[in-house]
Design an enzyme around this catalytic site. Structure first.
Site, PDB file in Angstrom:
ATOM      1  N   ASN A  46      11.279 -52.277  30.051  1.00  0.00           N
ATOM      2  CA  ASN A  46      12.115 -51.106  29.787  1.00  0.00           C
ATOM      3  C   ASN A  46      11.967 -50.108  30.922  1.00  0.00           C
ATOM      4  O   ASN A  46      10.885 -49.950  31.516  1.00  0.00           O
ATOM      5  CB  ASN A  46      11.830 -50.478  28.418  1.00  0.00           C
ATOM      6  N   ILE A  47      13.090 -49.476  31.223  1.00  0.00           N
ATOM      7  CA  ILE A  47      13.145 -48.507  32.328  1.00  0.00           C
ATOM      8  C   ILE A  47      13.767 -47.235  31.768  1.00  0.00           C
ATOM      9  O   ILE A  47      14.974 -47.201  31.499  1.00  0.00           O
ATOM     10  CB  ILE A  47      13.979 -49.063  33.503  1.00  0.00           C
ATOM     11  N   CYS A  57      16.610 -51.143  28.044  1.00  0.00           N
ATOM     12  CA  CYS A  57      15.554 -51.900  27.358  1.00  0.00           C
ATOM     13  C   CYS A  57      15.142 -53.127  28.177  1.00  0.00           C
ATOM     14  O   CYS A  57      15.900 -53.611  29.029  1.00  0.00           O
ATOM     15  CB  CYS A  57      16.043 -52.395  26.011  1.00  0.00           C
ATOM     16  N   GLU A  59      14.885 -56.243  27.256  1.00  0.00           N
ATOM     17  CA  GLU A  59      15.715 -57.439  27.041  1.00  0.00           C
ATOM     18  C   GLU A  59      16.970 -57.384  27.901  1.00  0.00           C
ATOM     19  O   GLU A  59      17.378 -58.372  28.505  1.00  0.00           O
ATOM     20  CB  GLU A  59      16.126 -57.544  25.567  1.00  0.00           C
ATOM     21  N   CYS A  94      16.312 -54.169  19.905  1.00  0.00           N
ATOM     22  CA  CYS A  94      17.188 -53.165  19.292  1.00  0.00           C
ATOM     23  C   CYS A  94      18.604 -53.731  19.142  1.00  0.00           C
ATOM     24  O   CYS A  94      18.945 -54.775  19.678  1.00  0.00           O
ATOM     25  CB  CYS A  94      17.198 -51.885  20.127  1.00  0.00           C
ATOM     26  N   CYS A  97      20.589 -54.408  22.401  1.00  0.00           N
ATOM     27  CA  CYS A  97      20.139 -55.628  23.085  1.00  0.00           C
ATOM     28  C   CYS A  97      20.625 -56.874  22.351  1.00  0.00           C
ATOM     29  O   CYS A  97      21.005 -57.869  22.980  1.00  0.00           O
ATOM     30  CB  CYS A  97      18.619 -55.642  23.197  1.00  0.00           C
TER      31      CYS A  97
END
Ligand code: THU
Length: 137
Positions: A46-47, A57, A59, A94, A97
């Protein structure tokens, strides 16, 4: 013929990817490892962003890396998350994603969740039944 998926190895790769998470705002770190049909594995973390909604996220980072490198056929994804310094027993992708995964992943694709030591394998269809896909358009 479908290749055998080493779920534990994929979880370990996701856990390593998690170490690169950029999450100064939430302190929550996520790693993902996406296995492609051709054997390549794309990782993601995650960034976060000061403008919170611009956060990406783990993913989606993995999917976007893969697709931008020409990979579109995926055979498994592993996700590991938790507050910085501790691995949570379970971190589910989430909704956003899941929708991004729905674009590329078959309903029977394994989704590996938990920790490298204790994980469960779900199908993508279990995570996102009745998904909206391009076949509707
Ligand atoms: N996060 C992910 O990377 N993947 C998910 O599926 C759930 C949430 C990240 C986003 C944000 O940086 C942090 O976890 C807290 O929501």
């Amino acid at each position: 013929m479908k290749q055998a998926v080493d779920h534990k190895a994929l979880m370990e790769t996701a856990a390593r990817a998690r170490e690169l998470a950029y999450s100064p705002y939430s302190g929550y770190c996520v790693g993902a490892a996406l296995l492609c049909e051709d054997g390549r594995v794309f990782t993601g973390c995650n960034i976060e962003n000061a403008s919170f909604s611009a956060t990406n996220c783990a993913e989606r980072t993995a999917v976007f890396k893969a697709v931008s490198e020409g990979a579109r056929r995926f055979t498994a994804i592993a996700v590991v998350g938790g507050r910085r310094g501790e691995v949570s027993p379970f971190c589910a992708p989430c909704g956003v994603c899941r929708q991004v995964l729905a674009e590329f992943c078959p309903l029977d694709m394994p989704v590996v969740l938990g920790t490298p030591e204790n994980f469960k394998v779900y199908t993508f269809g279990e995570l996102l039944p009745f998904s909206f896909t391009g076949s509707e358009l």
